[in-house]
Motif scaffolding. Structure first.
Motif, PDB file in Angstrom:
ATOM      1  N   UNK A   3     -34.199  -0.925 117.312  1.00 10.87           N
ATOM      2  CA  UNK A   3     -33.957  -1.351 118.804  1.00 10.87           C
ATOM      3  C   UNK A   3     -35.242  -1.296 119.687  1.00 10.87           C
ATOM      4  N   UNK A   4     -35.604  -2.388 120.407  1.00  8.33           N
ATOM      5  CA  UNK A   4     -36.817  -2.354 121.327  1.00  8.33           C
ATOM      6  C   UNK A   4     -36.604  -1.739 122.576  1.00  8.33           C
ATOM      7  N   UNK A   5     -37.378  -0.548 122.477  1.00  8.60           N
ATOM      8  CA  UNK A   5     -36.934   0.479 123.558  1.00  8.60           C
ATOM      9  C   UNK A   5     -36.963   0.057 125.031  1.00  8.60           C
ATOM     10  N   UNK A   6     -38.041  -0.819 125.328  1.00  7.67           N
ATOM     11  CA  UNK A   6     -37.929  -1.054 126.909  1.00  7.67           C
ATOM     12  C   UNK A   6     -37.206  -2.504 127.032  1.00  7.67           C
ATOM     13  N   UNK A   7     -36.278  -3.024 125.972  1.00 13.62           N
ATOM     14  CA  UNK A   7     -35.146  -4.021 126.656  1.00 13.62           C
ATOM     15  C   UNK A   7     -33.872  -3.196 126.665  1.00 13.62           C
ATOM     16  N   UNK A   8     -33.028  -3.962 127.499  1.00 11.03           N
ATOM     17  CA  UNK A   8     -31.832  -3.158 127.789  1.00 11.03           C
ATOM     18  C   UNK A   8     -31.033  -3.783 126.567  1.00 11.03           C
ATOM     19  N   UNK A   9     -29.544  -3.235 126.296  1.00 10.94           N
ATOM     20  CA  UNK A   9     -28.665  -3.681 125.201  1.00 10.94           C
ATOM     21  C   UNK A   9     -28.547  -5.222 125.225  1.00 10.94           C
ATOM     22  N   UNK A  10     -28.334  -5.888 126.365  1.00  9.97           N
ATOM     23  CA  UNK A  10     -28.114  -7.168 126.124  1.00  9.97           C
ATOM     24  C   UNK A  10     -29.392  -8.028 125.994  1.00  9.97           C
ATOM     25  N   UNK A  11     -30.548  -7.583 126.461  1.00 15.41           N
ATOM     26  CA  UNK A  11     -31.820  -8.085 125.940  1.00 15.41           C
ATOM     27  C   UNK A  11     -32.285  -7.805 124.445  1.00 15.41           C
ATOM     28  N   UNK A  12     -31.912  -6.868 123.883  1.00 12.35           N
ATOM     29  CA  UNK A  12     -32.067  -6.633 122.584  1.00 12.35           C
ATOM     30  C   UNK A  12     -31.338  -7.726 121.644  1.00 12.35           C
ATOM     31  N   UNK A  13     -29.905  -7.947 122.020  1.00 13.17           N
ATOM     32  CA  UNK A  13     -28.871  -8.885 121.355  1.00 13.17           C
ATOM     33  C   UNK A  13     -29.645 -10.160 121.464  1.00 13.17           C
ATOM     34  N   UNK A  14     -29.933 -10.568 122.786  1.00 17.91           N
ATOM     35  CA  UNK A  14     -30.578 -11.969 123.140  1.00 17.91           C
ATOM     36  C   UNK A  14     -31.769 -12.242 122.121  1.00 17.91           C
ATOM     37  N   UNK A  15     -32.562 -11.222 121.576  1.00 24.29           N
ATOM     38  CA  UNK A  15     -33.671 -11.330 120.989  1.00 24.29           C
ATOM     39  C   UNK A  15     -33.231 -12.183 119.680  1.00 24.29           C
ATOM     40  N   UNK A  16     -32.101 -11.747 119.059  1.00 22.85           N
ATOM     41  CA  UNK A  16     -31.718 -12.205 117.881  1.00 22.85           C
ATOM     42  C   UNK A  16     -31.316 -13.680 118.068  1.00 22.85           C
ATOM     43  N   UNK A  17     -30.572 -13.999 119.298  1.00 25.87           N
ATOM     44  CA  UNK A  17     -29.993 -15.322 119.752  1.00 25.87           C
ATOM     45  C   UNK A  17     -31.238 -16.351 119.864  1.00 25.87           C
ATOM     46  N   UNK A  18     -32.343 -15.901 120.082  1.00 25.40           N
ATOM     47  CA  UNK A  18     -33.536 -16.692 120.215  1.00 25.40           C
ATOM     48  C   UNK A  18     -33.847 -17.226 119.115  1.00 25.40           C
ATOM     49  N   UNK A  19     -33.866 -16.727 117.907  1.00 23.73           N
ATOM     50  CA  UNK A  19     -34.131 -17.259 116.616  1.00 23.73           C
ATOM     51  C   UNK A  19     -33.070 -18.267 115.710  1.00 23.73           C
ATOM     52  N   UNK A  20     -31.893 -18.261 116.300  1.00 17.13           N
ATOM     53  CA  UNK A  20     -30.859 -19.097 115.470  1.00 17.13           C
ATOM     54  C   UNK A  20     -30.460 -20.328 116.200  1.00 17.13           C
TER      55      UNK A  20
END
Length: 233
Positions: free
Chosen positions: A96-113
């Motif tokens: 996980x990216x430590x300086x991102x929240x749980x929601x922001x970590x999940x949104x990372x994946x949604x940005x590439x699909x």
């Protein structure tokens, strides 16, 4: 043809003068929507199989099909597209990216699909509806692994590949993660592949592939998988 097909897959690594066969003619198949456990001792070749199936590595011989397409014939660019859109990864360590929240970590994946699931909805599905704004350091190991699973599921992957997903967790937390993966498979029809050295997990699978010394020793279909709650190890 099955959803996943490995046919005589060979993978070799050269270390100086020595050539090591990490996959020595591996053949197996997995049907769509199955919960598959690939089991074997450390160094058996399990992670090599996972890396090839996930498009992180290529094979030196044999053929691989996923959903009717020959992945083993893909170019490097096609493999990037395959990893991005078709595969969800869950590892032993959560990445996980430590300086991102749980929601922001999940949104990372949604940005590439192409058609991502809603981040908040997926986090609710994995039992983290109250923890969306927490950073990884504020979450337990089990909660961090749930975020990692949510991040993988947000992509709506064809295949969810899990490499020792409970390896860093205690017994009860590990069981809850396995239940989440089994339920995800049942409720969404996602094909789930779990790599483990723990043979006690095999009763929970629809299909068990045993690998030893870089070869498939057996492949068994289980018509009555055991719920995770009833498995002990």
């Amino acid at each position: 043809m099955a959803f996943v097909e490995f046919q005589d897959v060979v993978k070799e690594y050269r270390m100086g003068e020595v050539t090591i066969r990490a996959a020595d003619g591996i053949t197996f198949s997995i049907e769509k929507g199955e919960f598959c456990v690939i089991v074997g001792p450390s160094g058996a070749g399990k992670t090599t199989v996972l890396n090839i199936l996930g498009g992180m590595d290529s094979c030196d011989g044999g053929k691989i099909w996923v959903d009717g397409k020959e992945v083993s014939a893909y170019s490097r660019k096609e493999l990037i597209t395959y990893r991005r859109y078709d595969i969800g990864f869950v590892f032993q360590f959560y990445n996980l990216v430590q300086n991102l929240t749980a929601k922001e970590n999940v949104e990372l994946a949604s940005q590439i699909c192409r058609e991502p699931e809603d981040a908040e909805e997926v986090l609710r599905q994995v039992g983290l509806g109250e923890r969306m704004k927490n950073f990884p350091a504020q979450l337990s190991g089990g909660e961090q692994q749930r975020v990692a699973i949510a991040r993988a599921l947000a992509k709506r992957p064809k295949l969810l590949l899990c490499d020792e997903p409970t390896g860093a967790l205690d017994y009860e937390t590990g069981k809850s993660i396995l239940k989440l993966l089994q339920d995800t498979c049942r409720n969404t029809g996602t094909t789930v592949v779990v790599i483990t050295h723990n043979t006690a997990l095999t009763p929970m699978a629809d299909r068990v592939i045993k690998i030893k010394n870089s070869r498939v020793r057996s492949m068994e279909k289980n018509d009555a998988p055991t719920p995770v709650e009833r498995i002990e190890w």
